[in-house]
Design an enzyme around this catalytic site. Sequence first.
Site, short mmCIF file in Angstrom:
data_model
loop_
_atom_site.label_atom_id
_atom_site.label_comp_id
_atom_site.label_asym_id
_atom_site.label_seq_id
_atom_site.Cartn_x
_atom_site.Cartn_y
_atom_site.Cartn_z
CD GLN A 1 3.78 -8.70 0.02
OE1 GLN A 1 4.83 -8.15 0.32
NE2 GLN A 1 3.61 -9.31 -1.14
CD GLU A 2 -2.46 -8.88 3.56
OE1 GLU A 2 -3.33 -8.43 2.79
OE2 GLU A 2 -2.25 -10.10 3.71
CB SER A 3 -2.78 -2.02 3.81
OG SER A 3 -1.93 -1.82 4.94
CE1 TYR B 1 0.30 -11.43 1.92
CE2 TYR B 1 0.97 -13.34 3.22
CZ TYR B 1 0.36 -12.10 3.13
OH TYR B 1 -0.19 -11.53 4.25
#
Length: 473
Positions: free
Chosen positions: A326-328, A457
């Site tokens: 999700q982040e990167s 998220y």
Amino acid sequence: MRQLLLILLIAIITAGCGSSSPKKESSYVSAKNIPDLQQIRESGQIRVVTNYNSTNYFVYKGQPMGYQFELLQEFANFMNLRLEVSVNNNLQENIDRLANGELDLIASNLAVTREGEQKVAFTEPHSYSRQVLVQQAYSSERSGSSERIHNELIRNQLDLGGKTIYVQKGSAFVQRLRSLSNEIGDSIHIVEIPDYEVEQLIELVAEGEIEYTVSDENLARVNLNFYPNIDIETAISFPQKQAWAVNRNSPELLNAVNNWMVGFKKTARYQRIHRKYFENRRSGHIVNSGFHSIKGGQVSVYDDIIRAESERFDWDWRLIASIIYQESRFIPDAESWAGAMGLMQLMPQTAERFGVHAITSPRENIRGGMQLLQWLDERMSLRIEDPEERLKFVLASYNVGIGHVLDGMRLAEKYGRSPIIWYDNVDYYVLNKSNPKYYNDPVVQFGYCRGEEPYHYVREILERYEHYKNVLR
């Protein structure tokens, strides 16, 4: 008097005939605790089981994929329902779970048969396929030689007499082989394997451990891409409908699926999904990739580091992998517009606080992210005892900051909702912290925030985590 006696006699006989033999209900026909469309809508989610294989459902480079999975996503979005996917390749267990109300839908390549209709209600077909015999076209190369040993292939169904064929237990293949045995007037030895899915049996044929199995043609053609020594050209059935299944006591759900399926199959979107998994030659390359959950079992090149660092803090590595995706998207030098960096998108001040010196170092970045998660969990544990519920608050805090989440908890309490339940309680107020009514409220200490991002998220990470748990150890 005679006429009166005759009328009474007829009435007695008629009454006796009407009550002498109560109807025997099938064990699969019980409306008790079987949800239909209204109950499913009220719950907000639809519970589905599918097969874990290289076409129906798998994870590739961290992303859940598959023919059945994409169809299910389209249906769930159309119905505005959350999709809860589980995996079980045991057909009989799936039918039993559907019968007792544990599932709403079986989504796989179920051949529509009269025998099956006694147990489930089949939907409109999503595709059509023949059943084909899977056999070796040639066996392994001779040692010290590149020569292939070609095998004698069965092309006439009459030649199946006396042969042993291994198939998935309880599948439509069993019924078809029994019928074929009667048609050819000879015995076919059918061995039902309970713990193997069709693709696993195809692999055993390719490796020479068994001689024959049966598959639907669509799946068999996909498997040709990575088992080139198999032959699938001998059909043992006419084209058959392949459908999903619902409980026979869920007519509204059946009607909803049917109406959607009929319309969706006419769209270009459906054609793209079908071509993607059954006609695209690149599918073999994808399956043979190390990042395919079936063959390689990797989510990323950093799996070993994620496992090691997760174990240090006693967290499930699959959850951390979902956060990193999700982040990167597993890009180690990724940088956000706000200046967050690395696999777990640490802000420079956060990295400094937790002793991360090389912020783009995969191991250091993951370790710093884990320390932040641990810190947030310790703070939230003072307020929320249930670890599963607390995780949602921790994830939201990781994304937007613990202050905004605490504001959401205070707002929930003020407006009569639970401050320790995330879904449909605190998440609503975090989502709406961009609304002046809420961010100007006296109980709010951290002001405005774009609540849409943490709202999605949490959901996206946990949904992906469930997919990872389905297919990864």
